[in-house]
Write a protein that holds these residues in place. Sequence first.
Motif, PDB file in Angstrom:
ATOM      1  N   SER A  30       0.802  -1.216   0.000  1.00 25.95           N
ATOM      2  CA  SER A  30       0.000   0.000   0.000  1.00 25.95           C
ATOM      3  C   SER A  30       0.837   1.269   0.000  1.00 25.95           C
ATOM      4  CB  SER A  30      -0.933   0.007   1.209  1.00 25.95           C
ATOM      5  OG  SER A  30      -0.173   0.123   2.398  1.00 25.95           O
ATOM      6  N   ARG A  50     -14.500  11.957  -0.807  1.00 25.38           N
ATOM      7  CA  ARG A  50     -15.416  11.090  -0.063  1.00 25.38           C
ATOM      8  C   ARG A  50     -14.760   9.742   0.226  1.00 25.38           C
ATOM      9  NH1 ARG A  50     -19.127  10.710  -3.722  1.00 25.38           N
ATOM     10  NH2 ARG A  50     -19.752  12.858  -3.429  1.00 25.38           N
ATOM     11  N   ALA A  51     -14.090   9.173  -0.771  1.00 27.19           N
ATOM     12  CA  ALA A  51     -13.413   7.891  -0.576  1.00 27.19           C
ATOM     13  C   ALA A  51     -12.250   8.024   0.393  1.00 27.19           C
ATOM     14  CB  ALA A  51     -12.916   7.351  -1.917  1.00 27.19           C
ATOM     15  N   ARG A  54     -13.914   8.137   3.920  1.00 34.14           N
ATOM     16  CA  ARG A  54     -14.667   6.941   4.301  1.00 34.14           C
ATOM     17  C   ARG A  54     -13.842   5.663   4.258  1.00 34.14           C
ATOM     18  NH1 ARG A  54     -20.461   7.989   1.361  1.00 34.14           N
ATOM     19  NH2 ARG A  54     -21.084   9.700   2.714  1.00 34.14           N
ATOM     20  N   GLN A  55     -12.971   5.516   3.254  1.00 31.68           N
ATOM     21  CA  GLN A  55     -12.292   4.250   3.040  1.00 31.68           C
ATOM     22  C   GLN A  55     -10.778   4.345   3.119  1.00 31.68           C
ATOM     23  OE1 GLN A  55     -13.941   3.381  -0.760  1.00 31.68           O
ATOM     24  NE2 GLN A  55     -15.822   2.540   0.095  1.00 31.68           N
ATOM     25  N   GLY A  56     -10.223   5.537   3.234  1.00 27.75           N
ATOM     26  CA  GLY A  56      -8.785   5.684   3.363  1.00 27.75           C
ATOM     27  C   GLY A  56      -8.107   6.063   2.061  1.00 27.75           C
ATOM     28  N   THR A  57      -6.798   6.215   2.144  1.00 26.99           N
ATOM     29  CA  THR A  57      -6.049   6.699   0.996  1.00 26.99           C
ATOM     30  C   THR A  57      -5.985   5.684  -0.133  1.00 26.99           C
ATOM     31  OG1 THR A  57      -4.013   5.939   2.012  1.00 26.99           O
ATOM     32  CG2 THR A  57      -4.581   8.249   2.330  1.00 26.99           C
ATOM     33  N   ARG A  59      -8.292   3.631  -1.464  1.00 29.63           N
ATOM     34  CA  ARG A  59      -9.421   3.758  -2.403  1.00 29.63           C
ATOM     35  C   ARG A  59      -9.388   5.105  -3.118  1.00 29.63           C
ATOM     36  NH1 ARG A  59     -12.441   1.996  -6.220  1.00 29.63           N
ATOM     37  NH2 ARG A  59     -14.546   2.793  -6.207  1.00 29.63           N
TER      38      ARG A  59
END
Length: 82
Positions: A30, A50-51, A54-57, A59
Motif C-alpha cells: 500500500s 469522499r473515498a 470513508r475508506q482511506g487513501t 481507495r
Amino acid sequence: MTAWLAVLVPLLVMFFALGMERVESRLRESTLRQDELDELLERPRPDEVRALFRQGTGRALELFRLRNRGGRRSARRSKVSS
C-alpha cells in the motif's frame, strides 16, 4: 512445566513473526508515491475526497489513478481525431 515452556515460547515467537510478516507485506503493497499524493490533494474531485475520508487513501488513490488513465485515453483520442 519447563518442558512445556521450552516448546511453547519458540512456537509463540514463530507465530508472532509470521503475523508480522503478513502485516509488513500489506504495508509494503500500500505504499504510494509522494507526487501522486500531492497531486491528489491539489486537485481533488468530490468522489475522491469522499473515498479518502470513508475508506482511506488506498481507495482514493485508486479513483485518482482511474481518473488519470481516463484523461490520458481521452487526450490520445483527441490527438488521433485531430
